[in-house]
Scaffold this motif. Structure first.
Motif, PDB file in Angstrom:
ATOM      1  N   HIS A  64     -14.583 -14.205  30.715  1.00 54.51           N
ATOM      2  CA  HIS A  64     -14.149 -14.308  29.092  1.00 54.51           C
ATOM      3  C   HIS A  64     -15.683 -14.215  28.479  1.00 54.51           C
ATOM      4  N   CYS A  65     -15.769 -12.925  28.685  1.00 53.81           N
ATOM      5  CA  CYS A  65     -16.954 -12.849  27.895  1.00 53.81           C
ATOM      6  C   CYS A  65     -16.714 -12.528  25.974  1.00 53.81           C
ATOM      7  N   ASP A  66     -15.657 -12.116  25.676  1.00 55.66           N
ATOM      8  CA  ASP A  66     -15.172 -12.468  24.716  1.00 55.66           C
ATOM      9  C   ASP A  66     -15.962 -13.560  23.906  1.00 55.66           C
ATOM     10  N   LEU A  67     -15.745 -14.904  24.575  1.00 63.07           N
ATOM     11  CA  LEU A  67     -16.222 -16.026  23.813  1.00 63.07           C
ATOM     12  C   LEU A  67     -17.687 -15.715  24.439  1.00 63.07           C
ATOM     13  N   ASN A  68     -18.164 -15.521  24.330  1.00 57.14           N
ATOM     14  CA  ASN A  68     -19.880 -15.742  24.120  1.00 57.14           C
ATOM     15  C   ASN A  68     -21.012 -14.595  23.857  1.00 57.14           C
ATOM     16  N   THR A  69     -21.072 -15.433  22.964  1.00 53.32           N
ATOM     17  CA  THR A  69     -21.825 -14.580  21.629  1.00 53.32           C
ATOM     18  C   THR A  69     -23.003 -13.621  22.277  1.00 53.32           C
ATOM     19  N   ILE A  70     -23.449 -13.903  23.208  1.00 50.71           N
ATOM     20  CA  ILE A  70     -24.855 -13.243  23.264  1.00 50.71           C
ATOM     21  C   ILE A  70     -24.436 -11.780  23.545  1.00 50.71           C
ATOM     22  N   GLU A  71     -23.022 -11.455  24.317  1.00 46.52           N
ATOM     23  CA  GLU A  71     -22.515 -10.476  24.343  1.00 46.52           C
ATOM     24  C   GLU A  71     -22.101  -9.111  23.408  1.00 46.52           C
ATOM     25  N   PHE A  72     -21.774  -9.760  21.762  1.00 48.70           N
ATOM     26  CA  PHE A  72     -21.671  -9.280  21.021  1.00 48.70           C
ATOM     27  C   PHE A  72     -23.296  -8.428  20.924  1.00 48.70           C
ATOM     28  N   VAL A  73     -24.486  -9.356  20.423  1.00 47.61           N
ATOM     29  CA  VAL A  73     -25.753  -8.701  20.308  1.00 47.61           C
ATOM     30  C   VAL A  73     -26.521  -8.382  22.069  1.00 47.61           C
ATOM     31  N   ARG A  74     -25.497  -7.750  22.779  1.00 48.77           N
ATOM     32  CA  ARG A  74     -25.927  -7.290  23.586  1.00 48.77           C
ATOM     33  C   ARG A  74     -25.181  -5.722  23.905  1.00 48.77           C
ATOM     34  N   SER A  75     -24.349  -5.693  23.536  1.00 49.43           N
ATOM     35  CA  SER A  75     -23.464  -5.017  23.004  1.00 49.43           C
ATOM     36  C   SER A  75     -23.853  -3.553  21.443  1.00 49.43           C
ATOM     37  N   SER A  76     -24.392  -4.762  20.525  1.00 52.30           N
ATOM     38  CA  SER A  76     -25.198  -3.758  19.192  1.00 52.30           C
ATOM     39  C   SER A  76     -26.450  -2.980  20.126  1.00 52.30           C
ATOM     40  N   VAL A  77     -27.010  -3.849  21.018  1.00 50.66           N
ATOM     41  CA  VAL A  77     -29.012  -3.488  21.174  1.00 50.66           C
ATOM     42  C   VAL A  77     -28.468  -2.404  21.873  1.00 50.66           C
ATOM     43  N   LYS A  78     -27.605  -2.181  22.629  1.00 50.63           N
ATOM     44  CA  LYS A  78     -26.961  -1.458  23.762  1.00 50.63           C
ATOM     45  C   LYS A  78     -27.001   0.456  22.953  1.00 50.63           C
ATOM     46  N   ARG A  79     -25.968   0.115  22.112  1.00 53.42           N
ATOM     47  CA  ARG A  79     -26.088   1.009  21.008  1.00 53.42           C
ATOM     48  C   ARG A  79     -26.562   1.875  20.601  1.00 53.42           C
ATOM     49  N   LYS A  80     -27.382   0.536  19.723  1.00 47.83           N
ATOM     50  CA  LYS A  80     -28.228   1.655  19.108  1.00 47.83           C
ATOM     51  C   LYS A  80     -29.528   2.266  20.062  1.00 47.83           C
ATOM     52  N   VAL A  81     -30.106   1.342  20.819  1.00 47.96           N
ATOM     53  CA  VAL A  81     -30.825   2.066  22.450  1.00 47.96           C
ATOM     54  C   VAL A  81     -30.056   3.214  23.100  1.00 47.96           C
TER      55      VAL A  81
END
Length: 120
Positions: free
Chosen positions: A103-120
């Motif tokens: 349930h990675c949608d409950l883990n806030t760090i996953e949202f940060v990782r996804s936005s950083v991956k989009r920018k990189v």
């Protein structure tokens, strides 16, 4: 990261800087989930099963076979999983809440990782 480094980081850096009675959320990374009361399996050695009977105070005979030891341990041991990390944190007066698996949608760090991956 490995379980030893995680334990060192928690005990030396994280716990001293937390407010009293904090709640800590932990996900299911392998280094967060070191089982303290591992239940033996049919692949466990007789020596391991014998040691577990002594730890849990289960009377046994040295002549018992591995399968007999395993059935003794299985019937008297707790089925609840206890993690070493949880015990370390709870000894300091904090509460541990484990996020459910997958349930990675409950883990806030996953949202940060996804936005950083989009920018990189």
């Amino acid at each position: 990261m490995n379980p030893g480094n995680f334990k060192k980081w928690v005990s030396e850096k994280r716990l001293p800087n937390l407010q009293r009675n904090s709640v800590i959320y932990i996900d299911n990374e392998p280094y967060h989930t070191t089982v303290e009361n591992r239940t033996p399996t049919k692949y466990s050695t007789k020596k391991t099963n014998d040691r577990l009977t002594k730890i849990n105070g289960i009377p046994n005979d040295d002549q018992m076979r591995k399968a007999e030891l395993l059935s003794l341990i299985g019937s008297s041991c707790s089925k609840e999983i206890v993690y070493k990390e949880d015990n370390l944190i709870e000894k300091e007066g904090h509460e541990v809440i484990r996020l459910p698996s997958y349930h990675c949608d409950l883990n806030t760090i996953e949202f940060v990782r996804s936005s950083v991956k989009r920018k990189v």
